[in-house]
Design an enzyme around this catalytic site. Structure first.
Site: not given
Length: 500
Positions: A279, A353
């Protein structure tokens, strides 16, 4: 702070501060008129001076009046509308508390529950007022050298004019306190830094909760056990970190022994660097909040145990840390999930996920009535819905409607997004059964589509709380405790069905 309810003659109640509502134009309601009569018109005379216009949330503090047992009188404006909405009621409660916190008063009597609020009975008004007050008192100063001063205010009493409604008001207060306790627990966990709040710490918090509430049974699965179960997707996230992963299994047995449970599954990424798909550095500190899904399950179980609801519930916390290292998963790696389906990991920052898909497969063994997963899953959800409502998807319309209804009543709302089959095509991979991302379009929906491939055995809903679980940036940033109110209301509704 203690909140309770009381029915009595408004002019004869002894309190350090009496809170009374005044409509725009200085108009008193029936309660205000009764107090004005007891004070021989002194209140109406003061209002004629025009010091309080009665705008929503406007306040005026007065010394005690002759004929009234209260030491102080705090007037709060309610505006022009005879019927208020939830947002206005919250605004009034917050405005009142802001003044009360500045006083030396140790107790206060609040009459806001006598206002007419759309869609809310005595129970609903008492609960919303109480939750707002308790949430507004929350302070996180664990790491401050200089602690916040303890509030002088120790007790708030909600006034109930109709004695027949007192039990409903008391029930609303009790439910609000349980929800506030759960939300505060969730906020504490979300606000803790990643060097302290890691997967093992999350498991320890669950174990401690089990000690505090004997109705909860806690089991913790270690890295070795996750590998044995074949949770290749879960382990792909965890393998880059020196912090070992944990899958926490929580059991609440309030219903009959053979009743199928409801299941809550929380994403618990205790810090998310993005892994190899790193990130940007700006605001990365906020990625300590990426475990708020798991924290909200813990908070909901805290409320559930306090409420002693007559249902069975299972909680699953998928806890890991997503770090870049020589052991970390690379973009392009292919892993086999617990279900046997293979996943090409195109982006290691789509890690939530991956821990959830294996955990959702694990949930099958409990033969649940319904499963709700809660996750700070996609930045795309913030783009789509902002920070006011959570994103909601599911494979069963009845379950989705139940969650929407619970969120509406709890004033912790969600908004349904589609899971049309066409979106599934975005997850196609030439090398595996699916990719873990679907490209730049409809990012929240394709994340839901990914999870849907692991939930065909039961009724399932997915809550994306990326925008609602915390406040970003600035001095006010921090965890919100959402969606504990919504989830608790969902379970309250199921408990009511079980009793019917």
């Amino acid at each position: 702070m203690l909140i309770n309810a009381k029915h009595a003659d408004i002019g004869k109640i002894k309190t350090a501060c009496l809170v009374l509502s005044v409509a725009e134009g200085g108009k008193l309601d029936a309660l205000g008129k009764a107090l004005d009569a007891a004070c021989q018109g002194a209140l109406s005379k003061l209002l004629k001076r025009g010091d309080l216009a009665g705008k929503p949330g406007q306040t005026l503090l007065l010394p005690g009046l002759e004929g009234c047992k209260a030491e102080r009188l705090l007037l709060v404006g309610t505006g022009k509308e005879k019927t208020l909405n939830d947002r206005t009621l919250r605004k009034l409660a917050s405005s009142v508390l802001a003044v009360l916190k500045t006083l030396g008063a140790k107790d206060a009597l609040i009459t806001l529950g006598e206002l007419t609020v759309s869609g809310r009975d005595s129970y609903g008004k008492a609960r919303l007022i109480s939750e707002t007050l308790l949430q507004s008192l929350y302070v996180f100063d664990r790491f401050k050298s200089s602690k916040a001063d303890a509030p002088t205010l120790k007790q708030i009493t909600l006034f109930c004019a109709d004695k027949a409604e007192l039990a409903a008001v008391e029930r609303g207060v009790a439910h609000a306190q349980a929800i506030a306790h759960g939300a505060a627990f969730t906020r504490d966990l979300g606000n803790l830094p990643g060097n302290l709040c890691h997967p093992t710490f999350m498991a320890e918090q669950a174990l401690q909760l089990g000690k505090d509430f004997p109705s909860l049974k806690i089991e913790v699965l270690t890295e070795k056990e996750l590998k044995k179960l074949g949770m290749g997707a879960f382990m792909a996230v965890a393998q880059g970190s020196e912090q070992p992963p944990r899958l926490v299994v929580m059991h609440y047995q309030g219903g009959k022994k053979d009743d199928a449970p409801y299941a809550l599954v929380g994403k618990g990424i205790t810090f998310d660097t993005g892994g190899i798909s790193l990130k940007p550095g700006a605001a990365m500190d906020e990625m300590k909040y990426d475990m708020c899904g798991a924290a909200s399950v813990l908070g909901t179980f805290r409320a559930l145990a306090e409420l002693e609801l007559p249902i069975n519930v299972v909680g699953l916390l998928a806890c890991a840390e997503n770090m870049p290292s020589g052991h970390a998963t690379r973009p392009g790696d292919i892993v086999t999930s617990m279900s046997g389906q293979t996943v090409e990991i195109l982006n290691t920052d789509a890690e939530g996920r991956l821990v959830l898909c294996d955990t959702l497969t694990y949930a099958e063994r409990f033969k649940p009535k319904a499963v709700i997963d809660i996750a700070t899953l996609t930045g795309a959800c913030i783009v789509a819905l902002g920070s006011n409502v959570s994103g909601l998807m599911g494979n069963n319309d009845g379950l989705v409607k139940q969650i929407l209804k619970a969120g509406e009543f709890a004033d912790d709302r969600a908004w349904q997004l589609p899971l049309f089959e066409e979106y599934q095509e975005q997850l196609d991979s030439p090398f595996a059964d699916m990719a873990n991302i679907g490209g730049p379009k409809a990012g929240t929906i394709t994340a839901g589509c990914f999870l849907a491939r692991y939930t065909k055995a039961y009724h399932w809903a997915h809550l994306d709380i990326a925008g609602t679980a915390w406040v970003s940036g600035g001095k006010d940033k921090g965890a919100t405790g959402r969606p504990v109110p919504m989830l608790t209301q969902y379970l309250l509704d199921r408990a009511a069905e079980a009793k019917a």
